[in-house]
Structure formats: structure tokens, C-alpha cells
Design a protein around this motif. Structure first.
Motif, PDB file in Angstrom:
ATOM      1  N   ASP A  35       0.742  -1.239   0.095  1.00  0.00           N
ATOM      2  CA  ASP A  35      -0.088   0.007  -0.012  1.00  0.00           C
ATOM      3  C   ASP A  35       0.812   1.172  -0.005  1.00  0.00           C
ATOM      4  OD1 ASP A  35      -2.161  -1.510  -0.246  1.00  0.00           O
ATOM      5  OD2 ASP A  35      -2.674  -1.116   2.031  1.00  0.00           O
ATOM      6  N   ALA A  36       1.942   1.370   0.772  1.00  0.00           N
ATOM      7  CA  ALA A  36       2.781   2.407   1.098  1.00  0.00           C
ATOM      8  C   ALA A  36       3.456   2.609  -0.418  1.00  0.00           C
ATOM      9  CB  ALA A  36       3.867   2.273   1.925  1.00  0.00           C
ATOM     10  N   ILE A  37       3.916   1.634  -1.214  1.00  0.00           N
ATOM     11  CA  ILE A  37       4.398   1.902  -2.426  1.00  0.00           C
ATOM     12  C   ILE A  37       3.430   2.579  -3.526  1.00  0.00           C
ATOM     13  CG2 ILE A  37       5.450   0.569  -4.596  1.00  0.00           C
ATOM     14  CD1 ILE A  37       6.945  -1.483  -2.393  1.00  0.00           C
ATOM     15  N   GLY A  38       2.323   1.899  -3.360  1.00  0.00           N
ATOM     16  CA  GLY A  38       1.235   2.230  -4.243  1.00  0.00           C
ATOM     17  C   GLY A  38       1.008   3.644  -4.022  1.00  0.00           C
ATOM     18  N   ASN A  39       0.768   4.078  -2.878  1.00  0.00           N
ATOM     19  CA  ASN A  39       0.428   5.622  -2.392  1.00  0.00           C
ATOM     20  C   ASN A  39       1.704   6.415  -2.646  1.00  0.00           C
ATOM     21  OD1 ASN A  39      -2.052   4.713  -2.106  1.00  0.00           O
ATOM     22  ND2 ASN A  39      -1.644   4.322   0.384  1.00  0.00           N
ATOM     23  N   GLY A  40       2.952   6.039  -2.917  1.00  0.00           N
ATOM     24  CA  GLY A  40       3.872   6.779  -3.176  1.00  0.00           C
ATOM     25  C   GLY A  40       4.534   7.309  -1.648  1.00  0.00           C
ATOM     26  N   GLU A  41       4.349   6.589  -0.651  1.00  0.00           N
ATOM     27  CA  GLU A  41       4.712   7.084   0.511  1.00  0.00           C
ATOM     28  C   GLU A  41       6.340   6.319   0.711  1.00  0.00           C
ATOM     29  OE1 GLU A  41       1.802   5.555   3.201  1.00  0.00           O
ATOM     30  OE2 GLU A  41       0.288   6.756   2.245  1.00  0.00           O
ATOM     31  N   THR A  42       6.845   5.449   0.049  1.00  0.00           N
ATOM     32  CA  THR A  42       7.783   4.776  -0.067  1.00  0.00           C
ATOM     33  C   THR A  42       8.704   4.571  -1.219  1.00  0.00           C
ATOM     34  OG1 THR A  42       9.394   3.062   1.339  1.00  0.00           O
ATOM     35  CG2 THR A  42       7.342   2.382   0.291  1.00  0.00           C
ATOM     36  N   SER A  43       9.890   4.333  -1.493  1.00  0.00           N
ATOM     37  CA  SER A  43      10.494   3.903  -2.477  1.00  0.00           C
ATOM     38  C   SER A  43      10.117   2.772  -3.211  1.00  0.00           C
ATOM     39  CB  SER A  43      11.880   3.946  -2.533  1.00  0.00           C
ATOM     40  OG  SER A  43      12.627   3.460  -3.638  1.00  0.00           O
ATOM     41  N   PRO A  44       9.670   2.522  -4.691  1.00  0.00           N
ATOM     42  CA  PRO A  44       9.561   1.587  -5.357  1.00  0.00           C
ATOM     43  C   PRO A  44      10.504   0.400  -5.145  1.00  0.00           C
ATOM     44  CG  PRO A  44       8.866   3.418  -6.810  1.00  0.00           C
ATOM     45  CD  PRO A  44       9.820   3.892  -5.671  1.00  0.00           C
ATOM     46  N   ALA A  45      11.772   0.934  -4.970  1.00  0.00           N
ATOM     47  CA  ALA A  45      12.802   0.009  -4.618  1.00  0.00           C
ATOM     48  C   ALA A  45      12.526  -1.001  -3.452  1.00  0.00           C
ATOM     49  CB  ALA A  45      14.082   0.773  -4.023  1.00  0.00           C
ATOM     50  N   ASN A  46      11.576  -0.844  -2.590  1.00  0.00           N
ATOM     51  CA  ASN A  46      10.966  -1.635  -1.608  1.00  0.00           C
ATOM     52  C   ASN A  46      10.542  -2.807  -2.036  1.00  0.00           C
ATOM     53  OD1 ASN A  46      12.396  -0.633   0.658  1.00  0.00           O
ATOM     54  ND2 ASN A  46      10.896   1.022   0.451  1.00  0.00           N
ATOM     55  N   ALA A  47       9.931  -2.879  -3.408  1.00  0.00           N
ATOM     56  CA  ALA A  47       9.331  -3.999  -4.063  1.00  0.00           C
ATOM     57  C   ALA A  47       9.952  -5.304  -3.889  1.00  0.00           C
ATOM     58  CB  ALA A  47       9.022  -3.615  -5.701  1.00  0.00           C
ATOM     59  N   ALA A  48      11.227  -5.204  -3.690  1.00  0.00           N
ATOM     60  CA  ALA A  48      12.164  -6.450  -3.698  1.00  0.00           C
ATOM     61  C   ALA A  48      11.911  -6.952  -2.403  1.00  0.00           C
ATOM     62  CB  ALA A  48      13.548  -6.073  -3.613  1.00  0.00           C
ATOM     63  N   LYS A  49      11.365  -6.059  -1.324  1.00  0.00           N
ATOM     64  CA  LYS A  49      11.118  -6.780  -0.084  1.00  0.00           C
ATOM     65  C   LYS A  49       9.990  -7.429  -0.240  1.00  0.00           C
ATOM     66  CE  LYS A  49      13.650  -3.132   2.622  1.00  0.00           C
ATOM     67  NZ  LYS A  49      13.399  -2.006   3.720  1.00  0.00           N
ATOM     68  N   ILE A  50       8.738  -6.871  -0.722  1.00  0.00           N
ATOM     69  CA  ILE A  50       7.615  -7.524  -1.170  1.00  0.00           C
ATOM     70  C   ILE A  50       7.852  -8.792  -1.448  1.00  0.00           C
ATOM     71  CG2 ILE A  50       5.376  -7.484  -2.241  1.00  0.00           C
ATOM     72  CD1 ILE A  50       5.381  -4.345  -1.775  1.00  0.00           C
TER      73      ILE A  50
END
Length: 95
Positions: A35-50
Motif C-alpha cells: 500500500d505504501a509503495i502504491g501511495n508513493g509513501e515509500t520507494s518502489p525499490a522496496n518492491a524487492a522486500k515484498i
């Protein structure tokens, strides 16, 4: 022998229950991060964490399934032991 089987079963149930709790925590964390990535609240680089969390969840699901099968096998062994010896008094057990 029966007490050893029941003790082993209890340890497996405890492991399974712990994994289920960790699964829920990782699932929740992954949802919030997505949700945070989708809302631009955190870096898309965190997608790897997902992706890592998804892999962890899959591993938890597999292990929980393995443990559940082990519990079923031990339950059958307990029933068989009772059938043979007639000495087992069923206890309330976690499912």
C-alpha cells in the motif's frame, strides 16, 4: 511410548502455531508495504522486500502443511496405539 508420541505431537503443534503467527505478521507487513509503495509513501525499490516476503510466506505455507500432515500421522498413531492397547485416555489437543 505413548507419552513420547504425545510430547512430539505437542512440539509439532507449537511449531505450527508459531509459524502461523509469523505468517500472519509477514502477510500484514507485506500488505502495508505494498500500500505504501502504491501511495508513493515509500520507494518502489522496496518492491524487492515484498518479493522476499512473498517467498517467506510460501515457505511458511509449505512448512505448516508439512507439520499438519505430521500431526495427522501422529494422531493416527495414537488412535492405533489406543486400539491395540486400550490404554489411552484421549486428552483435549490443539488442532
Amino acid at each position: 511410548m505413548l507419552s513420547a508420541i504425545e510430547s512430539t505431537r505437542a512440539a509439532i503443534v507449537a511449531e505450527r502455531d508459531g509459524l502461523q503467527q509469523r505468517y500472519k505478521a509477514v502477510s500484514s507487513d507485506a500488505g502495508f508495504l505494498d500500500d505504501a509503495i502504491g501511495n508513493g509513501e515509500t520507494s518502489p525499490a522496496n518492491a524487492a522486500k515484498i518479493d522476499q516476503m512473498a517467498t517467506t510466506m510460501i515457505n511458511y505455507e509449505r512448512r505448516v502443511a508439512d507439520l499438519s500432515r505430521q500431526i495427522e500421522t501422529l494422531d493416527a498413531l495414537i488412535r492405533h496405539t489406543d486400539d491395540v492397547t486400550g490404554s489411552h485416555v484421549p486428552k483435549k489437543t490443539a488442532r
